[in-house]
Structure formats: structure tokens, C-alpha cells
Design a protein around this motif. Structure first.
Motif, PDB file in Angstrom:
ATOM      1  N   CYS A 134       0.074  -8.615   3.073  1.00 25.22           N
ATOM      2  CA  CYS A 134       0.895  -8.538   1.864  1.00 25.22           C
ATOM      3  C   CYS A 134       1.340  -9.951   1.473  1.00 25.22           C
ATOM      4  CB  CYS A 134       2.116  -7.670   2.164  1.00 25.22           C
ATOM      5  SG  CYS A 134       3.269  -7.485   0.805  1.00 25.22           S
ATOM      6  N   PRO A 156      -1.533  -6.101  -1.493  1.00 26.47           N
ATOM      7  CA  PRO A 156      -0.397  -5.895  -2.405  1.00 26.47           C
ATOM      8  C   PRO A 156       0.547  -7.096  -2.459  1.00 26.47           C
ATOM      9  CG  PRO A 156      -0.257  -4.378  -0.528  1.00 26.47           C
ATOM     10  CD  PRO A 156      -1.491  -5.194  -0.332  1.00 26.47           C
TER      11      PRO A 156
ATOM     12  N   ASP B 108       5.469   0.102  -5.475  1.00 29.05           N
ATOM     13  CA  ASP B 108       4.154   0.001  -4.829  1.00 29.05           C
ATOM     14  C   ASP B 108       3.038   0.029  -5.871  1.00 29.05           C
ATOM     15  OD1 ASP B 108       4.929   2.658  -5.376  1.00 29.05           O
ATOM     16  OD2 ASP B 108       3.430   3.438  -4.003  1.00 29.05           O
ATOM     17  N   TYR B 111       3.426  -3.363  -8.461  1.00 29.18           N
ATOM     18  CA  TYR B 111       3.146  -4.655  -7.819  1.00 29.18           C
ATOM     19  C   TYR B 111       1.762  -4.657  -7.155  1.00 29.18           C
ATOM     20  CZ  TYR B 111       8.169  -5.838  -8.224  1.00 29.18           C
ATOM     21  OH  TYR B 111       9.443  -6.119  -8.668  1.00 29.18           O
ATOM     22  N   ASP B 112       0.967  -3.602  -7.370  1.00 31.73           N
ATOM     23  CA  ASP B 112      -0.357  -3.525  -6.732  1.00 31.73           C
ATOM     24  C   ASP B 112      -1.403  -4.177  -7.639  1.00 31.73           C
ATOM     25  OD1 ASP B 112      -2.839  -2.870  -5.820  1.00 31.73           O
ATOM     26  OD2 ASP B 112      -2.489  -0.718  -5.694  1.00 31.73           O
ATOM     27  N   LYS B 114      -4.590  -4.420  -7.808  1.00 31.33           N
ATOM     28  CA  LYS B 114      -5.775  -3.685  -8.242  1.00 31.33           C
ATOM     29  C   LYS B 114      -5.417  -2.685  -9.349  1.00 31.33           C
ATOM     30  CE  LYS B 114     -10.079  -2.268  -6.647  1.00 31.33           C
ATOM     31  NZ  LYS B 114     -11.039  -1.993  -5.612  1.00 31.33           N
ATOM     32  N   ARG B 115      -4.376  -1.904  -9.132  1.00 28.45           N
ATOM     33  CA  ARG B 115      -3.983  -0.915 -10.139  1.00 28.45           C
ATOM     34  C   ARG B 115      -3.449  -1.595 -11.389  1.00 28.45           C
ATOM     35  NH1 ARG B 115      -1.841   4.396  -7.012  1.00 28.45           N
ATOM     36  NH2 ARG B 115      -3.166   5.438  -8.523  1.00 28.45           N
TER      37      ARG B 115
END
Lengths: 272, 272
Positions: A134, A156, B108, B111-112, B114-115
Motif C-alpha cells: 500500500c 491501493p 477503499d 482511493y483504489d 485501478k477502480r
């Protein structure tokens, strides 16, 4: 099933791999995607590997075993890093950047997606082998860089803030002392933010005394996590002794002379 | 000069174009890069265009005239957007996300990398034609999304903050009223941040009353800029009347029932 030509497969493989650094893909999944034999995909991979090398864009790594496959590893040669840093230093030396009090205006750089991705890719290449779980940063100005680094490591991001909010859920507060001004500040991290025993990479835009980095190390302990890397875009030459030892900076800022309108900024010695 | 095969050229062209959306490349610059004739590169481009279409990854656009060339335009079909949004809604409906007070934990997701890149690419595709000069957001939680959108539009990001800092230089402060809680808040933007007459896209993670969006519109006026688009990841169903009209949300949050542990969250009607 539709068949794809090698040139089509290569273009899509290159994009798919580079868009998801660190993620392991099986040969089988690509074979299915393109309706090709695994051996064909394996040959494709050799070509991709060569191309990445030729254009200094990173590399492809094979992982053996039952969970094995192929993954893209970010990184570039030192020469390319140097050329990126030299161009940044030239831009940062522009005397119009000098603000009252000897500060440097650099929001145009640290909020510029294209440049920040270049810088993030240097950090991603440098820290990839440390098996980061992370990336962590403290609001606000380092967020774009931390985010770009996390994207290129395929992990992340988590952001520590100065105040907690209702949407954080329960959170951990710690106080930390700024390394240069000795002011006490607070940082807050939601309890849900980190899994225990995670390996953290702290990324920030600027380091003077190193107080924030030290704060993050202390915060990590509260979550039973470990900071295994610290990367900052710019560090100041003074104070020479920071509150943390093991960190990497890209650029070192020596002095901003407001009277003579001179800025002394260089790639950090690590890269020379 | 080294010659490249078509399959090598295609892979590198695809990566180069997709990494720099909105940026215009001349056929000549690619011809030079690969030591090929312009007519060859032009054929390559037709293949790239076909591939992008086949995998729904965006498109390539030719720009005529002396400043002409080729550029990558982000975007994907409505079906793909729907499938991304449905998967997000499913994840957001998890009852473990419910926090005291009926808030939803979603750090989650927002701050991800990829998403957030997927979500940013939806916004980039949607707003590309409005000729955005700069993406703007207010700290903190919307920053990753705004940054990912700016990256995929190929434009800079600017972040309004709640307090000014010495490194901002001279700055403009405005007060704005939150649309839901009616609290007065301050936002600050450095004077150097925006060029006059810029076309701004405001991106945020969450909209309830629309007060922040309205604040940004007012702030833009102080800089003689215009907000030509507003995109939010999640809006709440209530209040139905927001302080701004012309905005796009991806997901609509109806109710969080803390007693029955139910969350009602759907793709916004725009996408159905």
C-alpha cells in the motif's frame, strides 16, 4: 471464435500488461482472450519483452508455480531518470517561481498528470522489489504523486488526513512534530484503512525536516504495519540531518535567494 | 537507422497514444521514431483504430490542417459503463460498509487506483468533447478521481483547499454554503492556478446538496473561467433539488438503513 493477428495481439498485450503493473496474468487467460495456443502467446511475450527493453518502458517477468504467470514490472534506466530530473530542475529554476519568504511555487508541476506520472514511474521502478502492499501519504499536495505511484505499483493508496470525518468510521489519531518548525500536528487514519502486517511505501512531494515521514512510521506501528520505503519528490539540503534515515529524494533544493532571484536545485546525488 | 516491424510499431503506437489522450501527434513524428514512411504509419493507424474499437478502449481521431495529426480520444460504450457501475453498486451495497449515522465507508474504492482509473475514464469519455482546459476539485477525497480524469483528458488538475499556504503565493478566498447542512465553508485557490478564460471540469466523489459545486462555479468567475462540466461519482437521491442543475453522477445513493442494514444504491438514470 475470432482469431487475432500477431500484430493485434501484441498491441493489446502491451496495453493490458502496462495498464496493470504487478498484476499476474496467466498465459491461459491471454490464450483464451485471443483464441490462440499458449505457445503462441509465449512467443508474443518474448517480443513484448524486447520492445519494452528497446523503448526503456519496463520489463515482463515470469512467475513460476501454480499461481504463476506473467506480470509487468515498471522501471527505466538511470539515464532516462536523469534526463527527466534535469528537465524538472530546469523548470524549477525559473526565477518567476520565487514567492515571498523564499518559497517556490510548484503546484503546476505537482498537479500535472503527465509529469507526475513520469515521477511516479521512477518511484514505482525504484521500490517495486520491496513488495509494497500500500502507498500512503498525508493530505494534500503529495496526493497526486502518491496516487500515480500506487497506480504504477498496482497497489491501493491510503491518505492520512489532519481531521477525521464521519465517513472514515473509527480512526486512529496521532500527534507528530514537524522536523523543521517543531510545531505539533495531528494525523488521522481510519481503522479500516490498513490491514495488519502490510508493507507501506510513504510518498510525499516535499521533505524538510522529515517530521511527517517520522509521523507515518509511528502511525504504521499503531496498525502493526511497516514502512519499507520513503520517497519524496524534493528535499531541502538543510537541515542535512532529517528525522528519518532511509529515504530517497529525486531532487535537492539548496537555496532560494529572493534578492538575487536565484534558485539552486539539482537532481539528488543518488541519481548522479 | 533501426527498422521496426509492423507488430512492434503497433504495440508502441498503441501505448504511446493511449498514454497521452488528447495530445496531437503528427504522422511525421511517428515516421521518424520508427524510420518508416508516413503512408506506412497511416496504415498502422487504421489497424490501431480497429483494435481500439474491437476492445472498446476508445478511438483515434485525425485532425486536419497545419497543426493537424492524430490523437487518442478516451471513451467506451454504454454497455461497458453499465457493467462497471453495476459491479461498483454491488460492492457498495455490502452492509459492512454502514457506519454510525448512516454513512457509507468507501475509502477503499475512492482511493483504489485501478477502480478510480475506470471511473475517471468514464468521465473523460463523457466530457472529452467539451474541450476541457483543466480539471478542478476540492480537497481531499475527490482528488484521486479528479487526477485520474485529468490524466485521461490530458489536461492539468487544480485543487482548491480549505486553507492557504505560503507555497500557494497570492490566492483568492471565497466562502460558500454547503447545500445540505447550510454551514459556511471557505475555499482557497492560488492566483497562479488558472489562466483566464479556461474551460473547467469540476470532479468530486460525492454530491449531496451541490454547495461545493456551486462554490466552484463562483470561484471560477473570480478567475474569469467557466465551469463547462460537473461530474460526481455518487450523488444522494435527497435532496432532489441540488444547488446546480447541469451535472452528471454515476451512482445514486438512496438510503442507508442502519437498523435493517440495507443500502439502496443504483447506477444513475443517465446510464440505464
Amino acid at each position: 471464435m475470432e482469431k487475432f493477428h500477431r500484430n493485434e495481439r501484441l498491441a493489446v498485450l502491451m496495453k493490458t500488461l502496462c495498464d496493470s503493473p504487478g498484476e499476474t496474468f496467466t498465459l491461459g487467460s491471454f490464450a483464451e482472450m485471443f483464441g490462440s495456443a499458449k505457445s503462441t502467446i509465449s512467443e508474443d511475450m518474448d517480443i513484448v519483452q524486447n520492445l519494452l527493453q528497446k523503448f526503456d518502458l519496463g520489463s515482463v517477468e515470469s512467475i513460476a508455480g501454480s499461481t504463476g504467470g506473467i506480470r509487468f514490472v515498471p522501471g527505466c534506466k538511470k539515464e532516462k531518470v536523469k534526463s527527466v530530473l534535469n528537465s524538472l530542475c530546469q523548470d524549477l529554476s525559473n526565477s518567476q517561481r520565487i514567492l515571498p519568504g523564499g518559497y517556490l511555487y510548484m503546484l503546476d508541476i505537482i498537479y500535472d498528470p503527465k509529469r507526475i506520472f513520469e515521477i511516479g514511474s521512477i518511484f514505482a521502478g525504484y521500490f517495486f522489489k520491496r513488495e509494497i502492499d500500500c502507498v500512503i501519504t498525508v493530505e494534500t499536495k503529495g496526493i497526486p504523486l502518491a496516487f500515480a505511484t500506487a497506480k504504477q505499483l498496482g497497489v491501493p493508496l491510503m491518505i492520512a488526513r489532519h481531521n477525521s470525518e464521519a465517513t472514515d468510521g473509527p480512526s486512529v489519531n496521532i500527534n507528530y512534530v514537524s522536523g523543521s518548525s517543531k510545531k505539533i500536528q495531528t494525523m488521522v487514519l481510519p481503522m479500516r484503512a490498513l490491514k495488519g502486517h502490510s508493507r507501506l511505501l510513504f510518498i510525499d512531494d516535499f521533505m524538510k525536516g522529515g517530521g511527517t515521514a517520522k509521523g507515518i512510521i509511528d502511525m504504521a506501528k499503531e496498525f502493526e504495519c511497516e514502512v519499507v520505503g520513503i520517497g519524496v519528490f524534493i528535499e531541502t539540503l538543510e537541515p542535512a540531518k532529517k528525522l528519518v534515515d532511509d529515504y530517497v529524494s529525486l531532487i535537492t533544493l539548496n537555496i532560494v535567494n529572493t534578492e538575487e532571484k536565484l534558485i539552486d536545485v539539482k537532481p539528488s546525488k543518488e541519481w548522479l
